[in-house]
Design a protein around this motif. Structure first.
Motif, short mmCIF file in Angstrom:
data_model
loop_
_atom_site.label_atom_id
_atom_site.label_comp_id
_atom_site.label_asym_id
_atom_site.label_seq_id
_atom_site.Cartn_x
_atom_site.Cartn_y
_atom_site.Cartn_z
N LYS A 79 0.83 -1.21 0.00
CA LYS A 79 0.00 0.00 0.00
C LYS A 79 0.86 1.27 0.00
O LYS A 79 0.65 2.18 -0.81
N THR A 80 1.85 1.29 0.91
CA THR A 80 2.70 2.47 0.99
C THR A 80 3.58 2.61 -0.26
O THR A 80 3.76 3.71 -0.79
N ASP A 91 -1.64 6.20 7.78
CA ASP A 91 -1.62 4.84 8.31
C ASP A 91 -1.06 4.83 9.73
O ASP A 91 0.16 4.71 9.94
N GLY A 131 1.21 1.87 10.76
CA GLY A 131 2.54 1.71 10.17
C GLY A 131 2.87 2.90 9.30
O GLY A 131 2.84 2.82 8.08
N ASN A 187 4.89 4.53 7.37
CA ASN A 187 6.19 4.29 6.73
C ASN A 187 6.52 5.23 5.60
O ASN A 187 7.58 5.11 4.99
N ASP A 240 -2.34 7.49 2.09
CA ASP A 240 -2.05 6.10 2.48
C ASP A 240 -2.90 5.80 3.71
O ASP A 240 -2.60 6.25 4.81
MG LIG Z 1 2.35 0.84 4.75
#
Ligand SMILES: [Mg+2]
Ligand SMILES: Nc1ncnc2c1ncn2[C@@H]1O[C@H](COP(=O)(O)OP(=O)(O)O)[C@@H](O)[C@H]1O
Length: 352
Positions: free
Chosen positions: A113-114, A137, A140, A142, A212
């Motif tokens: 996803k990221t 997110d 996470g 990131n 995200d």
């Molecule tokens: Mg991610």
């Protein structure tokens, strides 16, 4: 006998040329600007609905050919420009100068996803769009790592200044939540963090904001998605058998919130995980299949060191898989905007 070509004749010729995504002609769509006709020399600009238009060369060639076919025309100069339409729902809900919000969701974590959010945002920017990237997110965050950002945003006049990296403006929920505390944050705190993202950040005007979202369908993703006026949602999944279940889960938040779904992306396609699960899921769930990204260690390595593939090797075949996906997505957003203006036109369509 010598022909003198007129502006009207040129416009009539351009009425035979369609925007291949919007299925209307360039004149009806008001895409022709700066038309000049001087003896046999014709010049004009075609204003596309996105700088990421996947068919821009074809549209330019078709426009040129249509005008060249007119008797008396000796030279045709076509320039391309783009003006991205704004989603009115966003302006009603938030003050930030954001034209479209594209959210990336998944049924579970670890599916890319990221990686997609980052490379999608960068691909749109490479085509010339003004782009923001919001890492929402909470489980996470990131995005800063993948974007190579290791410092929090500055504060000026009590507002956060988005961090500029690789030509886009970025903010992460990781900057607002102390590390390790994400999971104990309760609804109201999250709510405030997301509100802050829009109200207390000095966003510059932008065509696309890529978000995200947290994975899954719990309360958190749902309430986040509720706070953000999402123009279009993308679900990312992997090619395996479980893709259908995952994609369904990813879609459900968008569907609950009546967010238009742009489609499904299949990530990590290839020998190891197979190919086709994403496409199959899209068919089963009756949403468009947007494209696939191969499993390739260069993608992971770029993410690990904060140098996304689309930045380090923008013209590679691998980067092209993200870049053509970004164009498909931008075109799908343009189609949404054009449907919106059809259902409530600001001004009457030109006659004829
Ligand atoms: Mg991610
Ligand atoms: N197409 C791909 N090929 C190789 N590695 C990938 C690919 N997509 C993602 N990855 C890697 O897989 C891991 C999970 O991806 P990430 O984008 O962080 O997933 P998510 O945000 O869904 O949790 C990361 O290490 C990332 O670099």
């Amino acid at each position: 006998m010598s022909h003198t070509v007129t502006e009207t004749q040129v416009l009539d010729a351009l009425r035979t040329v369609q925007d291949l995504d919007l299925h209307k002609d360039l004149v009806t769509l008001k895409m022709i600007r700066d038309l000049k006709v001087k003896k046999g020399k014709v010049s004009f600009t075609v204003v596309l609905t996105t700088p990421s238009c996947p068919l821009k060369d074809q549209i330019r060639n078709n426009a040129k050919a249509a005008v060249e076919a007119l008797p008396g025309v000796t030279e045709v100069n076509v320039k391309l420009d783009a003006a991205v339409g704004a989603d009115k729902k966003i302006q009603e809900k938030i003050a930030a100068p954001i034209k479209n919000i594209i959210a990336v969701a998944s049924g579970k974590g670890g599916v890319g996803k990221t990686t997609l959010a980052v490379n999608l945002a960068l691909s749109l920017a490479l085509d010339g769009a003004k782009v923001g990237l919001m890492d929402a997110d909470i489980y996470g965050p990131n995005v800063p790592i993948m974007m190579g950002v290791d410092h929090p945003p500055r504060v000026k006049d009590r507002k956060l200044i988005p961090i500029k990296a690789y030509g886009i403006s970025m903010i992460s929920i990781g900057f607002l939540v102390p590390p390790g505390q994400a999971l104990v944050w309760r609804g109201p705190m999250l709510h405030n963090a997301i509100k802050q993202f829009f109200n207390d950040v000095t966003w510059e005007p932008m065509d696309y904001m890529v978000v995200d979202l947290p994975p899954g369908t719990g309360d958190v993703p749902l309430s986040l998605a509720q706070l953000v006026p999402i123009s279009g949602g993308i679900v990312i999944t992997t090619p395996q058998e479980v893709a259908l279940t995952d994609a369904r889960r990813g879609l459900s938040a968008f569907q609950t919130l009546k967010v238009p779904v742009l489609g499904i992306v299949e990530n990590m396609s290839g020998e190891i995980f197979g190919v086709g699960g994403g496409e199959h899921a899209a068919e089963e769930l009756h949403v468009p299949f947007l494209g696939r990204i191969p499993l390739d260690k260069r993608i992971r390595e770029g993410g690990d060191v904060g140098q996304p593939l689309v930045v380090t090797e923008p013209d590679s075949e691998l980067a092209q898989s993200f870049r053509s996906l970004a164009r498909t997505i931008a075109a799908a957003v343009s189609v949404l905007r054009s449907r919106e203006s059809e259902s409530n036109p600001d001004e009457p369509e030109p006659k004829g």
